[in-house]
Enzyme design. Structure first.
Site, PDB file in Angstrom:
ATOM      1  N   GLU A 291     -31.311  15.100  37.051  1.00 33.52           N
ATOM      2  CA  GLU A 291     -31.587  15.516  35.647  1.00 33.52           C
ATOM      3  C   GLU A 291     -31.823  14.393  34.532  1.00 33.52           C
ATOM      4  OE1 GLU A 291     -28.441  19.320  35.963  1.00 33.52           O
ATOM      5  OE2 GLU A 291     -27.825  17.414  35.885  1.00 33.52           O
TER       6      GLU A 291
ATOM      7  N   CYS B  23     -32.706  10.562  28.075  1.00 37.96           N
ATOM      8  CA  CYS B  23     -31.536   9.810  29.013  1.00 37.96           C
ATOM      9  C   CYS B  23     -31.908  10.302  30.439  1.00 37.96           C
ATOM     10  CB  CYS B  23     -30.330  10.530  28.798  1.00 37.96           C
ATOM     11  SG  CYS B  23     -29.042  10.447  29.929  1.00 37.96           S
TER      12      CYS B  23
ATOM     13  N   CYS C  46     -23.801   8.892  42.346  1.00 41.00           N
ATOM     14  CA  CYS C  46     -23.150   7.557  42.126  1.00 41.00           C
ATOM     15  C   CYS C  46     -22.076   7.334  43.045  1.00 41.00           C
ATOM     16  CB  CYS C  46     -22.735   7.693  40.727  1.00 41.00           C
ATOM     17  SG  CYS C  46     -22.299   5.823  40.213  1.00 41.00           S
TER      18      CYS C  46
ATOM     19  N   CYS D 232     -15.925   6.877  39.290  1.00 47.63           N
ATOM     20  CA  CYS D 232     -15.203   7.277  38.003  1.00 47.63           C
ATOM     21  C   CYS D 232     -14.476   8.576  37.853  1.00 47.63           C
ATOM     22  CB  CYS D 232     -16.017   6.930  36.683  1.00 47.63           C
ATOM     23  SG  CYS D 232     -16.593   5.190  36.894  1.00 47.63           S
TER      24      CYS D 232
ATOM     25  N   CYS E 274     -16.065  11.523  35.803  1.00 47.18           N
ATOM     26  CA  CYS E 274     -17.528  11.797  35.751  1.00 47.18           C
ATOM     27  C   CYS E 274     -17.919  12.567  36.732  1.00 47.18           C
ATOM     28  CB  CYS E 274     -18.179  10.450  35.968  1.00 47.18           C
ATOM     29  SG  CYS E 274     -19.907  10.466  35.999  1.00 47.18           S
TER      30      CYS E 274
ATOM     31  N   CYS F 105     -23.003  13.684  28.435  1.00 46.10           N
ATOM     32  CA  CYS F 105     -22.570  12.611  29.010  1.00 46.10           C
ATOM     33  C   CYS F 105     -21.370  13.064  30.273  1.00 46.10           C
ATOM     34  CB  CYS F 105     -21.803  11.704  28.323  1.00 46.10           C
ATOM     35  SG  CYS F 105     -22.952  10.782  27.180  1.00 46.10           S
TER      36      CYS F 105
END
Ligand code: SAH
Ligand code: SF4
Length: 364
Positions: free
Chosen positions: A100, A116, A123, A127, A130, A347
């Protein structure tokens, strides 16, 4: 040092070639060198990637470009518009993977847009707060796929609106895909192409220390650096960000002290506020001590909820109190307003496939 093609990993796709590489290619094909510059101009300045539309390029050369596979390396699968004007593009890649990218109009002047972008599918950093991290790393994105997000963004915005800032704050850890990101940075800021100012391109990292050093060297500290801090004591940070077990806070802050910057530049510190985890007065005091002597500005991001975790943001009044604690001690602190959360574009909410449970009807 300005990164030249000799210092970069080779391009993965024609869209990722630099002008000098296009010139060499044109010559290899027995064409005059300036044809190569024309092609770069079509792609990166005019946003035309289909050889058939490159009207000043001779037919035979256009055919060669087509044979080579020049064209869009990614495309828009769907577009979701938030009530606040933020637009999320779901981007499809040839192998069916999706990422995205988010277009965020400036509040006081919506014709100026911050984009962004993503740098990896998923990833590896894990974390806990997230959505991208929870999903793990599916694959790296290529240089062309990264840069084409901005070409697509510009195409989708149309006339009268422009991308002025690009932030690597979508899916992925950009410094875990250094070679592709470095080439993308050179392309995005190339004066013959999109020509973004280096200061307006922000690379956000969870703290890959060696690559922070490398980025500083390769771009003379001119690329804006953002650090995802999120906790100020090692045991707290390691509990929510596994990368901290490899590179602890002392190592990370030393890298920030070394990062080459001009006098007026500041590193952005991102701090996602999580209720009961990192939002106490002791945390505020600890942050000030940790960042002592480093030129920074702090962005507080009240945590956006993700389905894989029960962690939540503190109340708004608590967020303001935390900001006050920091400001009182001399830091400059901004509360990042959540944008696009009604289309799961905020975010940390970007995840695989993007067909978010909370998304609205696609526009196209
Ligand atoms: N991987 C990079 C960049 C992508 S994330 C990094 O971690 O820096 C962009 C920012 O959003 C980071 O600061 C990240 O820590 C933060 N973030 C991640 N999940 C979030 C969430 N659920 N709520 C608010 N911010 C989040
Ligand atoms: Fe990866 Fe950044 Fe999410 Fe951490 S916050 S999992 S580094 S995208």
């Amino acid at each position: 040092m300005k990164l030249s093609p000799d210092h970069l990993a080779p391009p993965s796709h024609p869209v990722a070639r630099l002008p000098e590489e296009w010139v060499a290619k044109a010559k290899e094909w027995g064409e005059p060198g300036y044809r190569g510059e024309q092609i770069f101009d079509w792609i990166h300045r005019q946003g035309i990637l289909d050889p058939a539309e490159m009207s000043n390029v001779p037919k035979a050369l256009r055919a060669r470009l087509e044979d080579e596979g020049l064209g869009w390396p990614i495309d828009v699968v769907s577009r979701h518009t938030s009530d606040d004007g933020t637009e999320k593009l779901l981007v499809g890649m040839p192998d069916g993977e999706r990422v995205e990218t988010v277009l965020i109009p400036q509040l006081d002047d919506p014709s100026i847009v911050t984009q962004c972008i993503s740098s990896q599918v998923g990833c590896a950093m894990g974390c806990v707060f997230c959505a991208s991290g929870v999903a793990g790393l599916k694959r790296q994105m290529s240089d062309a796929e990264i840069v084409a997000q901005v070409l697509l963004g510009r195409r989708e915005l149309g006339e009268g609106r422009r991308v002025r800032n690009v932030v690597f704050m979508g899916m992925g850890e950009p410094l875990h895909n250094y070679d592709a990101v470095a080439r993308a940075l050179v392309l995005l800021t190339h004066p013959g192409g999109l020509d973004l100012s280096k200061r307006r391109v922000t690379v956000s990292t969870s703290g890959l220390v060696k690559q922070i050093d490398r980025l500083g060297k390769d771009f003379d500290g001119q690329v804006q650096l953002a650090i995802s801090l999120h906790a100020v004591r090692d045991e707290d940070r390691s509990a929510i960000m596994p990368i901290n077990r490899k590179h602890d806070l002392a190592e990370l802050t030393n890298a920030l002290r070394r990062y080459p910057m001009s006098k007026r530049q500041r590193i952005t510190i991102e701090y996602t506020l999580i209720r009961g985890v990192n939002d106490s007065p002791r945390d505020a005091k600890g942050m000030v001590e940790l960042l002592e002597g480093i030129p920074v500005k702090v962005n507080l991001i009240p945590m956006n909820p993700i389905s894989a975790s029960s962690l939540r943001a503190p109340d708004t009044s608590h967020v303001t109190r935390f900001q006050d604690e920091l400001t009182r001690r001399g830091l400059s602190v901004f509360i990042r307003k959540t944008r696009g959360d009604d289309v799961a574009a905020a975010c940390g909410q970007l995840a695989f496939h993007g067909e978010s449970r909370r998304s609205k009807q696609p526009v196209n």
